[in-house]
Every structure is written in structure tokens, then in C-alpha cells.
Design an enzyme around this catalytic site. Structure first.
Site, PDB file in Angstrom:
ATOM      1  N   ASN A  46       0.820  -1.214   0.000  1.00  0.00           N
ATOM      2  CA  ASN A  46       0.000   0.000   0.000  1.00  0.00           C
ATOM      3  C   ASN A  46       0.855   1.266   0.000  1.00  0.00           C
ATOM      4  OD1 ASN A  46      -2.418  -1.492   0.243  1.00  0.00           O
ATOM      5  ND2 ASN A  46      -2.095  -1.670   2.447  1.00  0.00           N
ATOM      6  N   HIS A 132     -14.373  -1.368   5.628  1.00  0.00           N
ATOM      7  CA  HIS A 132     -13.272  -2.084   6.262  1.00  0.00           C
ATOM      8  C   HIS A 132     -13.693  -2.800   7.554  1.00  0.00           C
ATOM      9  CE1 HIS A 132      -9.269  -2.245   8.367  1.00  0.00           C
ATOM     10  NE2 HIS A 132      -8.874  -2.518   7.148  1.00  0.00           N
ATOM     11  N   GLU A 174     -16.301   4.639   2.548  1.00  0.00           N
ATOM     12  CA  GLU A 174     -14.875   4.831   2.283  1.00  0.00           C
ATOM     13  C   GLU A 174     -14.712   5.695   1.043  1.00  0.00           C
ATOM     14  OE1 GLU A 174     -12.738   1.089   2.228  1.00  0.00           O
ATOM     15  OE2 GLU A 174     -13.588   0.507   4.155  1.00  0.00           O
ATOM     16  N   SER A 178     -11.056  -0.644  -0.183  1.00  0.00           N
ATOM     17  CA  SER A 178      -9.723  -1.225  -0.065  1.00  0.00           C
ATOM     18  C   SER A 178      -9.510  -2.501  -0.869  1.00  0.00           C
ATOM     19  CB  SER A 178      -9.391  -1.484   1.402  1.00  0.00           C
ATOM     20  OG  SER A 178     -10.359  -2.322   1.987  1.00  0.00           O
ATOM     21  N   ASP A 203     -13.882   7.200   5.522  1.00  0.00           N
ATOM     22  CA  ASP A 203     -12.579   6.570   5.774  1.00  0.00           C
ATOM     23  C   ASP A 203     -11.807   6.666   4.462  1.00  0.00           C
ATOM     24  OD1 ASP A 203     -10.516   4.677   5.694  1.00  0.00           O
ATOM     25  OD2 ASP A 203     -11.561   3.258   6.992  1.00  0.00           O
ATOM     26  N   HIS A 206      -7.252   4.836   1.586  1.00  0.00           N
ATOM     27  CA  HIS A 206      -6.606   4.594   0.294  1.00  0.00           C
ATOM     28  C   HIS A 206      -6.730   5.763  -0.679  1.00  0.00           C
ATOM     29  CE1 HIS A 206      -5.656   0.387   1.123  1.00  0.00           C
ATOM     30  NE2 HIS A 206      -6.793   0.373   1.792  1.00  0.00           N
ATOM     31  N   LYS A 238      -0.371   3.993   4.542  1.00  0.00           N
ATOM     32  CA  LYS A 238      -0.514   3.585   3.138  1.00  0.00           C
ATOM     33  C   LYS A 238       0.290   4.549   2.267  1.00  0.00           C
ATOM     34  CE  LYS A 238      -4.039   0.626   4.450  1.00  0.00           C
ATOM     35  NZ  LYS A 238      -5.276   0.519   5.191  1.00  0.00           N
TER      36      LYS A 238
HETATM   37  C1  LIG Z   1      -5.867  -0.136   6.251  1.00  0.00           C
HETATM   38  C2  LIG Z   1      -7.214   0.401   6.508  1.00  0.00           C
HETATM   39  C3  LIG Z   1      -7.595   0.792   7.792  1.00  0.00           C
HETATM   40  C4  LIG Z   1      -6.736   0.538   9.000  1.00  0.00           C
HETATM   41  O1  LIG Z   1      -5.676   1.424   9.041  1.00  0.00           O
HETATM   42  P1  LIG Z   1      -4.349   0.989   9.845  1.00  0.00           P
HETATM   43  O2  LIG Z   1      -3.663   2.263  10.071  1.00  0.00           O
HETATM   44  O3  LIG Z   1      -3.633   0.046   8.958  1.00  0.00           O
HETATM   45  O4  LIG Z   1      -4.825   0.338  11.106  1.00  0.00           O
HETATM   46  C5  LIG Z   1      -8.828   1.364   7.958  1.00  0.00           C
HETATM   47  N1  LIG Z   1      -9.663   1.534   6.908  1.00  0.00           N
HETATM   48  C6  LIG Z   1      -9.333   1.151   5.664  1.00  0.00           C
HETATM   49  C7  LIG Z   1     -10.286   1.360   4.548  1.00  0.00           C
HETATM   50  C8  LIG Z   1      -8.107   0.553   5.424  1.00  0.00           C
HETATM   51  O5  LIG Z   1      -7.786   0.137   4.210  1.00  0.00           O
END
Ligand SMILES: *Cc1c(COP(=O)(O)O)cnc(C)c1O
Length: 391
Positions: A46, A132, A174, A178, A203, A206, A238
Site C-alpha cells: 500500500n 473495512h 470509504e 480497499s 474513511d 486509500h 498507506k
Molecule cells: C488499512 C485500513 C484501515 C486501518 O488502518 P491501519 O492504520 O492500517 O490500522 C482502515 N480503513 C481502511 C479502509 C483501510 O484500508
């Protein structure tokens, strides 16, 4: 016997070809990785912009450690809020056009925090079905009523919003999904939320770094502001290449979280040096736009070559390019064959994705060279000629 399910569940995972194992890497994160003494071109990370090994980011971490030491020594209300944390929060507010920013050790804990701190018995939580696991799990564990809508389905979301009569309603989606790489129609979702007086949380794990002006993320990319989305979660592990996360919100909500969010109050703050590295990574996004441009042209090249070679992709335009293969076993076999050809691509299987949608999750980075992408597409189209279904 107590806890007999432990053995049973592990056995079952093995039988279903769904057992997961870690592979230990002996190299740095980057375009090339080494696993079990073998080198691979890395199409699984990522780290979309290669910032995890950017010289300036590493330098910032080193300097931060010299100045602040390696640990923060406490939670943010004790000794864990230092100048570097303060500066990163200020940088985030400026960059994202927000009043408040609050740092967390991971996106997982930031997501769980917000849900647990905001929602109680007479409230309603509505989430996209493909959100997620951190969001889904918190939804199940919290006391609020929790319902999900079909992925990106505005009619379903509208219906759920229209029929609700909760005290408080929070909708979560999101920016970039992801496992699929597609994007949420944020404007439509935000309009619906406004109409029904619900808050919207996005969220953008990405999206940030990859989309929008100087990598500001999905909201910027889709033309939304802080008035349209009350809560934004971004992660630093990421595209920013480091680790950790932030919640971006109003000053009021920030104050509330500092006072009432247990995972914020009772967890050791990220090291100040890490905050220095993240601040530097954000600066690099602004001063080296060519990283984002390279990523975009690599994605375009991948999609173009796939089309030419008859490799079926989804309509994702982001760095996440899934190749849906169906059965878990087939996805594993394909990933194994690609490894034999020198490409590291992860097979993603249920329960991470729905049954019969096991996939190769190819991730593109700004550091991939043309020959990497040409080679990968060639390898995948060769695999497609072998019929894995009948093995
Ligand atoms: C990776 C991810 C998370 C978690 O983030 P971390 O910092 O790795 O704990 C949360 N939401 C989404 C959509 C993700 O891809």
C-alpha cells in the site's frame, strides 16, 4: 475441553484453503522485496508513492528521534503530546481545511474510537457493506442499531435514511474501497445525509496521498469540503508510507474525543519522531507532485496493457486493481504461479471478500518501472491461458 473451537477453526480454515500465514520479508519495503532469499517485484504494498523509503522522510524520523527520543512516554493527556504532534495536527488542519485533527496509532483504532465514542442505544449507524473490518466490527460491538446498505447503492441508503427515527444517525463510507479500488459517490451520499440530518464519516485510507490536489484525498478529488463530511479518517501507513492515523473534524468533536474517547485517552501516543516523519511525508506530497503523476501514469499503463492482452479488470481507476478469479483455491494457485515468475501479488480470499470473489489484488505504485508492469500483465495473461479451473 475448554476452547475446543481454536483447534477446530484452524483445521477448518486449512481444509477450505483459507488458512492464512505470514511470510517474513528480509528486505526493506519497496519496488523489489526479498522473501525466503528470493527477489520479487512487489505488487502488494500500500506504499503507493514509495514514501516508506523516501530519503527526506527517513531523515525526518532520524532527526525526530535525536530530538525527542524514540518513545512518547505516555498517553496524550500525560506526556504524549509534544511539539511534533502539535505541528502535525496543525499541518493536517491546513492541508485538509479542517478545524480539528487528532492523532491515533492506527486507522483501526481511530475507526473504532469514533464509533464507540459517538454512538449509543438510541442511535443508528449505517455503513456501506464493503467497509473495512475495523468499521464493521465496531458497528457490531457498539450499542447502537447497526444496518448496512448494498455497496454504493444510493436508493438503498436513501431508503434507510428516510425510514429512521433515531436520536443520532451516522453514515460511514470509504473514499476508495480497499479490496475493490472503486470510489464512493461522496456528493450524493453527503446530499442524502444532509437531507436526513445524519452525519457522514469518510474513511479515506486509500484515497489520501493518491487522489486530489497534492494528494489531499477523495474529498478534494470529488470537490467536497468539511461542510459536506463531518468526520474524515485518514491513515499514514498507506500512501504516506509511515504508520498511524488521524481523525479530522470540528474543534468541538475533537474536544469531545479528547475527553471521552477511551482509546485516545488510555493509549500511549505515537512517537514524536513518527509524527516528524509523517509531517515530512505530507511536505513531500506538496513538493514532489511527480510521485502522484507517476502513479497515475502507471495505473493508466497497467489498465491499457490489461485491455490489450484481454486480462479482465474491474472499473477501478485507482492504485488498487483487483483481478477477480472466483474460487479461493484458484486465486492461491495463481498467486503462487506469479511468485514463481518473480511477481509478488496477494491472493485475497473470504472472509476478507465475499464468497466466490477471491481475487488477485494488484497494487500499483509510483516506483514501478514500465518493464515491471509489462512483465506482470504478460505473466497474468499466460496464466489465463492455462485453465486453472480444471486442476
Ligand atoms: C488499512 C485500513 C484501515 C486501518 O488502518 P491501519 O492504520 O492500517 O490500522 C482502515 N480503513 C481502511 C479502509 C483501510 O484500508
Amino acid at each position: 475441553m475448554a476452547f475446543e473451537f481454536v483447534k477446530e477453526q484452524v483445521e477448518q480454515r486449512k481444509q477450505q484453503q483459507l488458512f492464512r500465514q505470514r511470510r517474513c520479508q528480509s528486505s526493506a519495503q519497496g519496488r523489489l522485496i526479498e522473501i525466503d532469499k528470493q527477489g520479487f517485484v512487489n505488487f502488494s504494498s500500500n506504499d503507493y508513492l514509495g514514501l516508506s523509503h523516501h530519503a527526506k522522510v527517513i531523515e525526518a524520523w532520524k532527526n525526530g528521534a535525536e530530538r525527542y527520543g524514540v518513545g512518547s512516554g505516555g498517553s496524550p493527556l500525560v506526556t504524549g503530546f509534544q511539539q511534533a504532534h502539535y505541528e502535525l495536527e496543525e499541518t493536517l488542519c491546513d492541508w485538509q481545511g479542517r478545524e480539528g485533527a487528532l492523532l491515533f496509532n492506527s486507522g483501526f483504532s481511530a475507526n473504532q474510537s469514533v464509533i464507540k465514542a459517538l454512538l449509543s442505544k438510541n442511535d443508528l449507524l449505517i455503513q456501506d457493506k464493503l467497509n473495512h473490518a475495523s468499521l464493521m466490527e465496531a458497528g457490531v460491538l457498539c450499542n447502537a442499531h447497526f444496518t448496512r446498505f448494498k455497496h454504493n447503492s444510493m436508493p438503498q441508503l436513501a431508503k434507510k435514511l428516510a425510514s429512521q427515527n433515531s436520536d443520532n444517525c451516522l453514515v460511514i463510507t470509504e473514499g476508495v474501497f480497499s479490496m475493490d479500488g472503486d470510489q464512493a459517490p461522496l456528493r450524493s451520499i453527503s446530499d442524502l445525509c444532509k437531507r436526513h440530518k445524519a452525519w457522514l464519516m469518510v474513511d479515506d485510507a486509500h484515497g489520501v496521498g493518491c487522489l486530489g490536489y497534492h494528494g489531499a484525498g477523495s474529498l478534494n478529488h470529488q470537490g467536497l469540503s468539511s461542510d459536506d463530511v463531518q468526520i474524515q479518517m485518514i491513515t499514514f501507513g498507506k500512501a504516506l508510507g509511515v504508520s498511524g492515523a488521524a481523525i479530522l473534524c470540528s474543534q468541538e468533536l475533537k474536544d469531545y474525543l479528547i475527553n471521552f474517547d477511551k482509546s485516545y485517552v488510555y493509549s500511549t501516543a505515537m512517537p514524536a519522531a513518527q509524527a516528524c516523519a509523517i509531517s515530512e511525508a505530507i511536505k513531500v506530497l506538496q513538493t514532489e507532485p511527480e510521485l502522484q503523476q507517476n502513479l497515475e501514469s502507471n495505473i493508466a499503463l497497467f489498465k491499457h496493457l490489461a485491455k490489450e492482452s484481454g486480462v479482465a479488470l474491474t472499473d477501478s481507476n485507482t492504485a488498487i486493481q483487483p483481478i477477480i478469479v472466483g474460487e479461493a483455491e484458484k486465486a492461491l494457485l495463481m498467486a503462487q504461479s506469479l511468485q514463481n515468475m518473480g511477481f509478488w501479488v496477494s491472493a485475497i480470499r473470504p472472509p476478507t471478500v465475499p464468497v466466490n470473489t477471491a481475487r488477485l489484488r494488484v497494487t500499483i505504485s509510483s516506483h514501478h518501472q514500465e518493464q515491471d508492469i509489462v512483465g506482470l500483465i504478460k505473466a497474468i495473461s499466460e496464466l489465463n491461458k492455462d485453465n486453472y479451473d480444471h486442476r
